[in-house]
Each structure stands twice: as C-alpha cells, then as structure tokens.
Design a protein around this motif. Structure first.
Motif, mmCIF file in Angstrom:
data_model
loop_
_atom_site.group_PDB
_atom_site.id
_atom_site.type_symbol
_atom_site.label_atom_id
_atom_site.label_comp_id
_atom_site.label_asym_id
_atom_site.label_seq_id
_atom_site.Cartn_x
_atom_site.Cartn_y
_atom_site.Cartn_z
ATOM 1 N N LYS A 1 0.993 32.175 11.445
ATOM 2 C CA LYS A 1 2.446 32.319 11.424
ATOM 3 C C LYS A 1 3.047 32.542 12.812
ATOM 4 N N ASP A 2 2.228 33.004 13.765
ATOM 5 C CA ASP A 2 2.747 33.225 15.113
ATOM 6 C C ASP A 2 2.366 32.085 16.067
ATOM 7 N N GLN A 3 1.941 30.943 15.483
ATOM 8 C CA GLN A 3 1.564 29.788 16.313
ATOM 9 C C GLN A 3 2.483 28.592 16.071
ATOM 10 N N ARG A 4 3.731 28.856 15.803
ATOM 11 C CA ARG A 4 4.679 27.774 15.517
ATOM 12 C C ARG A 4 4.784 26.814 16.691
ATOM 13 N N ASP A 5 4.850 27.340 17.887
ATOM 14 C CA ASP A 5 5.000 26.473 19.061
ATOM 15 C C ASP A 5 3.778 25.575 19.239
ATOM 16 N N GLN A 6 2.582 26.144 19.059
ATOM 17 C CA GLN A 6 1.367 25.319 19.174
ATOM 18 C C GLN A 6 1.341 24.237 18.102
ATOM 19 N N ALA A 7 1.816 24.584 16.886
ATOM 20 C CA ALA A 7 1.848 23.600 15.808
ATOM 21 C C ALA A 7 2.795 22.455 16.146
ATOM 22 N N GLN A 8 3.967 22.809 16.709
ATOM 23 C CA GLN A 8 4.933 21.765 17.058
ATOM 24 C C GLN A 8 4.386 20.868 18.166
ATOM 25 N N ALA A 9 3.689 21.480 19.121
ATOM 26 C CA ALA A 9 3.100 20.689 20.209
ATOM 27 C C ALA A 9 2.044 19.735 19.668
ATOM 28 N N ALA A 10 1.260 20.209 18.711
ATOM 29 C CA ALA A 10 0.234 19.348 18.114
ATOM 30 C C ALA A 10 0.869 18.212 17.328
ATOM 31 N N ALA A 11 1.959 18.505 16.602
ATOM 32 C CA ALA A 11 2.658 17.456 15.853
ATOM 33 C C ALA A 11 3.235 16.414 16.802
ATOM 34 N N ASP A 12 3.820 16.869 17.896
ATOM 35 C CA ASP A 12 4.389 15.936 18.882
ATOM 36 C C ASP A 12 3.306 15.030 19.465
ATOM 37 N N ALA A 13 2.125 15.621 19.726
ATOM 38 C CA ALA A 13 1.024 14.830 20.287
ATOM 39 C C ALA A 13 0.555 13.766 19.300
ATOM 40 N N LEU A 14 0.479 14.132 18.023
ATOM 41 C CA LEU A 14 0.062 13.163 17.003
ATOM 42 C C LEU A 14 1.086 12.042 16.867
ATOM 43 N N ASN A 15 2.367 12.409 16.869
ATOM 44 C CA ASN A 15 3.413 11.394 16.721
ATOM 45 C C ASN A 15 3.460 10.458 17.922
ATOM 46 N N ALA A 16 3.204 11.017 19.101
ATOM 47 C CA ALA A 16 3.209 10.182 20.313
ATOM 48 C C ALA A 16 2.037 9.203 20.311
ATOM 49 N N ALA A 17 0.911 9.646 19.746
ATOM 50 C CA ALA A 17 -0.284 8.788 19.746
ATOM 51 C C ALA A 17 -0.145 7.641 18.756
ATOM 52 N N GLY A 18 0.511 7.893 17.599
ATOM 53 C CA GLY A 18 0.632 6.838 16.592
ATOM 54 C C GLY A 18 -0.677 6.608 15.864
ATOM 55 N N GLY A 19 -0.587 5.913 14.729
ATOM 56 C CA GLY A 19 -1.779 5.677 13.918
ATOM 57 C C GLY A 19 -2.194 4.226 13.922
ATOM 58 N N VAL A 20 -3.485 4.013 13.733
ATOM 59 C CA VAL A 20 -4.022 2.652 13.669
ATOM 60 C C VAL A 20 -5.192 2.646 12.689
ATOM 61 N N VAL A 21 -5.302 1.545 11.922
ATOM 62 C CA VAL A 21 -6.415 1.399 10.985
ATOM 63 C C VAL A 21 -7.664 1.029 11.774
ATOM 64 N N THR A 22 -8.682 1.895 11.725
ATOM 65 C CA THR A 22 -9.914 1.628 12.480
ATOM 66 C C THR A 22 -11.046 1.122 11.595
ATOM 67 N N ALA A 23 -10.940 1.293 10.301
ATOM 68 C CA ALA A 23 -11.975 0.787 9.401
ATOM 69 C C ALA A 23 -11.373 0.611 8.015
ATOM 70 N N LYS A 24 -11.890 -0.389 7.298
ATOM 71 C CA LYS A 24 -11.438 -0.620 5.928
ATOM 72 C C LYS A 24 -12.534 -1.339 5.172
ATOM 73 N N LYS A 25 -12.829 -0.844 3.989
ATOM 74 C CA LYS A 25 -13.801 -1.543 3.159
ATOM 75 C C LYS A 25 -13.313 -1.526 1.711
ATOM 76 N N SER A 26 -13.485 -2.639 1.066
ATOM 77 C CA SER A 26 -13.102 -2.774 -0.338
ATOM 78 C C SER A 26 -14.278 -3.340 -1.111
ATOM 79 N N LYS A 27 -14.455 -2.870 -2.310
ATOM 80 C CA LYS A 27 -15.512 -3.420 -3.152
ATOM 81 C C LYS A 27 -15.093 -3.329 -4.612
ATOM 82 N N LYS A 28 -15.563 -4.338 -5.353
ATOM 83 C CA LYS A 28 -15.309 -4.326 -6.783
ATOM 84 C C LYS A 28 -16.376 -3.471 -7.453
ATOM 85 N N ASP A 29 -15.957 -2.707 -8.447
ATOM 86 C CA ASP A 29 -16.860 -1.749 -9.067
ATOM 87 C C ASP A 29 -16.576 -1.707 -10.565
#
Length: 701
Positions: free
Chosen positions: A248-276
């Motif tokens: 509860k006293d780490q709000r600033d660190q949490a916001q910094a971590a969220a900003d870092a994640l948003n700045a990095a963006g997401g990308v699909v690095t692996a995908k597998k599909s199979k019929k089952d």
C-alpha cells in the motif's frame, strides 16, 4: 424353504418382484419356495453403559463413576425409543424373524442386507439373535434392485462367510464409534453441563468448519496494488495481469512499473494451436453426485441422499453409497444392455473399453452410480426426483456418447518488452459431442486472431485490491476435504469433476482409510451436526454456529484430541480389519487406549481439575452461600437473590482450576500466573486477587 431376511420392507418387496407370485402373510411373504421377511433397518442397537456398569445414582443419571466403560463383550439389545422402552412393532417383527428362522422346513437363511458393511451386520445380528440351531447361511448381494438383478443374484448366492471380513469391519466400526460416542459424550457433557455429541467423525467435521470460519472472522485484509491491462486488440479484449504486487505504500513504484510496461508495448512471441478431443466428466460416486446437486439445485446432502436412495429402491439407479466413479470390467455386459435401452431412446451411445470408465483398481465394494435398464416412464418422478435422475442419466450418456467432442486449443505467449511474459489460453468448440447432453462449464477465453510478431495493445493501470479471506466450506469443498483431508483444497478442486484428472491419490486415501467418515455414513453425520446446532447450511454453504464453537472450545479446554489425524488413524485400523491385517479386538483396543488417556489426564493434568457442572466448589465470599461450578464460570447459588459473585472458568486464556479458585478464596490472591494471554495475543504474568467481591488482576512491580 429358503428364508430371505431383508434389511427393510421395500427391499423385501423388490426381491419378491424378482421371484414371482408371493402371498402376503403377517410380517412376511411366502411363495415359489421362498419366505421373505424383513427388519426395519436397525432392529438392534448396542446396550448402554448401565447394562455393563450400573450407575449408583438414582434414575440412572449420568456419572463419571462408571466411566470409562470398556465392555469385555458388546451386547446387542432390541432398539429402544426415547422413553427407553422397546417399540411394540420392533418386538413383534423380531418375534416373526425368530419364528421363521427356526421353522423346521427352513433349510437355509439368506442375508439380504443392503450391499454394504452396515447392511451386512444388521441382518447378521438379527439372525444370530434369532437362530437356535445351526443352518446354512448365504448372502444375497444386490448392486441394484431391478427384478432381473434379483433373479441373477439369487442364482449366484455366496456363503455368508465370504463376507466375514466386511462384517468384521462393520462390527469394529460400530464398537469403536460406541466407545468414543458413549464415553466422551458423557464425560464432556458432565464437565460442561451441556449435551455435547462427541463422536469419532462428527468432531473433526465440525472442527474443519470451525477452523475455516475463524480464519475468515479473524482475517485482516491487506491492501495492495496490482498492474492490470484490459486493452482491445483486433476487437477482442486481452486481459493481462502482472504477477508483481506492490504494498500500500508503494504506489509510486507501481505507477513507474505500469508506465514501463506501457512504454514497452506487447508482442506475440509464441503461438501454438492444436485440435483435441475433450473428455466428459467421470461417472458419479455418491459424494460427487451430491456435490453437483448441492451446487446446482442447493440440495442438502441429507435431502439428496434420501432421493437417491428412493430411486435405488424403485429400481432406477444402482446402489448409491459408493465411493467409486468407475465400473468393474465384469459389468460390461450389463452396461451394454443399459446402453441398448438408452440407444432406443435416440441417444448416440456405445460401449467404450476405456480405463477412464472401467477400472477394477479403483473399486472397493461398489461401482459408480448409473441408471439401470429400468427407465422411468414420463411423469413417473417428482420434480426433485427428476433433477437427481436426470443428472445421473445425462452423465451416463455423456460418458458413453459415441459422438466426439472436438475442440481447438490455442496457447499464446505475449511479451511486454523485457519486463514480463504472459501466457493466454483459449479454446474453440468445433463439434459439441457429449456437451449436448451433459452440463459443461466453459472457462476458456476467446483470443484475438494474432500471429507471432503481431503487436498487442497494452494499457496497464495501477489497480487497488485487497487480499481475500479463505472461502466458507460448501457441500462440494467439504466433501472433497473429507474424502482426503490431507490434500490441499486447490488440488482437490482440480481433481474434482474432470474426466482426465489423476485421481489416484484420492482413491489411495479412501482405500487406506484416510477419509473422514465413509460414503455410507458421512451424510448422516453431517446432518446430525446440523440438527445438534453445531453447523448451519444455507443454500450450499456451511458455517459454524455458537453451539459448534462451544463444542470445539470445550474439547480444547478438556484436552480431548479429536482431530483429522486421530480419526484417520482409526480409519486406517478399520481398513486393516477389512483386509484381514488386524482383528476386531485389536482395533477396539486402540480406541480404548486413546479414550483411557482422556480419563488418565483427568487425574494427572492439574489444568483439568475443574470439577463437573453443578458441583459445589466452595463458599461465596460475599453472602456465604454455596459456590457452584457453572457452564462458563464458578458462580454464587444465590444469584436469584441478587448475589453477583462470579469467577470465569477461563480468564485470558488461562483455565481457573479448583485449587487455584480455592487459593484465591482462602488467601485473597493467587501466586503469580505466567500463562495469561491478552486480546492482542501477547502473554503476560499477573496475580488474581479478591477485591471488593470481585476477582481482579494484580501486576507485581
């Protein structure tokens, strides 16, 4: 003539239906070379303590003087009512059984108790009490009560001696439960002044609910910050939840971590599909069926068992008190006949030679619950009966469904910079298969159509959350716990109703006696706990009641250990009796030693020197009247005349014993007491002093 002794009238009628035309007599049926009579369930019960060790007090009042009671030989008596008198109907029916057993034209006697250990000893006890000379004794074993099964079983009668080990376990269980129940119920009741039902199984069941509810009650939620993204990509919401938590006293660190994640963006690095191919759930044991009925229809275990038992007695379901979800390989022909009936109704079913269905290693006495070939006519069942029967029938159709349930499973890995990776799982139904007939809860998410290298939109927000308390026990989670109390609840849930889950550990626990209660007894014990005011059931959720708290806390104060470890230890001994590895006498001696320890501690442990409820323990220092041991305190007998003197039986976690009370009354104070515990849970030392008619703390400087 062959005499068949059934456990109850309904079973006698169903056996008669399988034999043919029979004439009704007074208390029995006759025809086709057979006589059929019946008990009313338990015609006999174990004699009470006073039959072995008469009480000195008038009116047979309970007393510690004839405890503990360890009979050299247990005696059975005709069942008595609340007025301690034998019911006329019980006496008359036993006289009929006795007359029939000893008829000169009766050449053999068939035990037709329910196909379990309890049914085994109910009829054995009746016949043993009734029979005056030796006659051949046989056993009729019925997995269901249809006429076809009755005829087949009558053609395949086994000597009753083939079931001697089952009977031995049944007698051992009965004797041990009597020893615990009679001795410890009386002891705890006399000590507390409240009727406390102290049983080998009921106490650990109430204890489990007590411990869970106290954990919930004492739970202090802790706020924390989580990072959650719910941005859309290609029209689908992709939820990403970071594994990182921030206090509860780490709000600033949490916001910094969220900003870092948003700045990095997401990308699909692996995908597998199979019929089952998706497997249906397993066939039902009694407890897994009760789990479903409790969750879906809010049926209590007692209500559902009554309905299931009724459907069994009508010939629509197989024997209900089973702990297995599998069928025996020897039953394939019988199952094929039932499937033929079901197929004629338009359901796509076929016999499957699968280890997930037929597995002898996971059957102790009875196979899974299934429909019989006798399908009820439309509108033949009431609403609740229909709900129960349909649940069993639909699962049976699902398990033997000839149409495969085909799905496509997808697993996608999304990397957000070098910070974190997230795994997303989804499933698409291609062909419904068994899901057209049985309930199926889809938990899989719909994933966006993305390929490796595609960008995933992210928008991580700092979200305030709180830690959550444990959940109350439900019918399902309590049943899972009782079947294997040493398995983590999460693992039990994962193994619950999944056709492909590995359940070997659960079956090992059941077969070794590690469960709390059995399929045959558990429902009745839980219902007794409800009727005794120890636990409540609202919808399908259990909670502790004040009476249950008093039971558990009183046993703690009396140092009576009735936990899952001790109960399972006795359960293992009973299984050894069943497997011929231990005698009935040896298992009873184990119980007697444990119970004797309680009464030894009464003499040797100074903290148990609190007298019994109602004892006169001294003289009131205010008015001179007798001081009486009450339920929660030592109090003046003149309270109705306004005397307020009272000393708690426990003060800050410390038991106030009779010697300690008398020291305070005679000397005006106690010696320093080191084991008080404050409300905050901290130990402290103080004297107890008598001041102005009250007992107060005195802290030495």
């Amino acid at each position: 003539m062959t005499l068949i002794v059934a456990e109850k009238p309904s079973l006698a009628r169903n056996i008669a239906a399988g034999i043919g035309t029979m004439q009704r007599r007074s208390g029995y049926l006759e025809g086709e070379g057979y006589l059929i009579t019946w008990a009313f369930g338990h015609l006999f019960g174990l004699a009470d303590v006073e039959a072995y060790q008469p009480a000195e007090e008038a009116n047979n009042r309970w007393t510690l003087k004839n405890l503990p009671c360890f009979p050299k030989e247990f005696r059975y008596e005709l069942r008595r009512g609340p007025d301690k008198q034998v019911d006329d109907g019980v006496r008359k029916q036993f006289e009929i059984i006795t007359a029939l057993c000893n008829r000169p034209d009766v050449t053999c006697i068939v035990n037709a108790g329910d196909a379990d250990r309890e049914g085994e000893i109910i009829v054995r006890t009746c016949v043993k009490k009734a029979l005056r000379e030796d006659k051949p004794l046989l056993r009729l074993w019925l997995p269901d009560q249809t006429p076809e099964t009755v005829r087949a079983a009558l053609a395949d009668l086994k000597p009753e001696s083939s079931y001697d080990l089952l009977a031995a376990e049944g007698y051992a269980r009965t004797y041990i439960d009597w020893l615990y129940g009679v001795n410890l119920t009386r002891y705890a009741t006399l000590k507390t002044g409240t009727l406390l039902r102290v049983g080998r199984v009921i106490v650990p069941i109430v204890r489990a609910i007590y411990d869970r509810d106290l954990s919930i009650r004492n739970f202090v939620p802790e706020p924390y910050f989580a990072l959650v993204s719910k941005a859309q990509t290609n029209g689908e919401t992709v939820e990403l939840v970071s594994k990182r938590r921030f206090t509860k006293d780490q709000r600033d660190q949490a916001q910094a971590a969220a900003d870092a994640l948003n700045a990095a963006g997401g990308v699909v690095t692996a995908k597998k599909s199979k019929k089952d191919t998706l497997s249906p759930g397993k066939l039902y044991s009694l407890s897994t069926l009760q789990n479903v009925l409790g969750k879906k229809y809010k049926m209590s275990m007692a209500d559902s068992l009554e309905i299931i038992q009724g459907l069994y007695e009508k010939g629509y379901l197989t024997y209900p008190r089973t702990n297995s979800e599998y069928l025996a390989t020897a039953e394939k022909d019988k199952i094929a006949k039932i499937l033929s009936q079901v197929g004629k109704m338009g359901y796509p079913v076929r016999l499957k030679e699968s280890k997930q269905i037929f597995d002898d290693s996971k059957i102790e006495s009875h196979s899974a619950l299934t429909p019989t070939y006798r399908i009820p006519e439309k509108n033949a069942l009431g609403e609740r009966e229909t709900q129960v029967y349909a649940t069993v029938f639909r699962r049976f159709v699902a398990v033997f469904c000839s149409e495969e349930c085909k799905v496509e499973r997808t697993e996608m890995t999304v990397a957000v910079g070098d910070e974190e990776t997230f795994t997303l799982k989804g499933m698409v139904m291609l062909e419904p298969g068994f899901t057209r007939y049985d309930d199926y809860n889809r938990k899989d998410k719909v994933l966006p159509n993305l390929s490796v290298g595609d960008r995933v939109n992210v928008d991580f927000q700092v979200t305030e959350k709180e830690t959550t308390p444990p959940r109350h026990y439900t019918i399902e989670t309590l049943n899972n716990y009782l079947k294997n109390p040493f398995r983590e609840e999460k693992a039990a849930a994962e193994a619950g109703d999944d056709g492909i889950a590995d359940d070997s550990e659960d079956y090992r626990a059941v077969f070794e006696g590690l469960e709390l209660g059995t399929e045959a007894t558990r429902t009745g014990i839980i219902d007794n706990a409800r009727k005794s005011g120890y636990i409540a059931l609202k919808k399908d959720v259990y909670s502790i009641l004040p009476g249950g708290e008093f039971l558990i806390e009183s046993l703690e104060q009396l140092k009576i250990r009735m936990d899952k470890h001790k109960t399972c230890e006795m359960g293992q001994a009973l299984k050894k009796v069943y497997h011929g590895q231990m005698t009935v006498e040896q298992s009873v001696e184990m119980a007697e030693e444990e119970i004797a320890g309680v009464f030894r501690r009464e003499v040797t442990d100074p903290l148990l020197d609190i007298g019994c409820f109602g004892d006169q323990v001294g003289v009131c220092p205010l008015c001179g009247r007798p001081l009486i041991r009450g339920k929660y305190s030592y109090g003046c007998s003149g309270y109705r005349e306004g005397c307020t003197f009272r000393v708690g039986l426990r003060i800050c976690g410390r038991t106030i014993t009779l010697p300690l009370l008398r020291q305070i009354l005679s000397d005006g104070q106690s010696e320093p007491i080191t084991d008080f515990v404050s409300k905050a849970g901290k130990p402290f030392t103080a004297r107890l002093v008598l001041k102005d008619g009250r007992v107060e703390f005195l802290f030495d400087r």
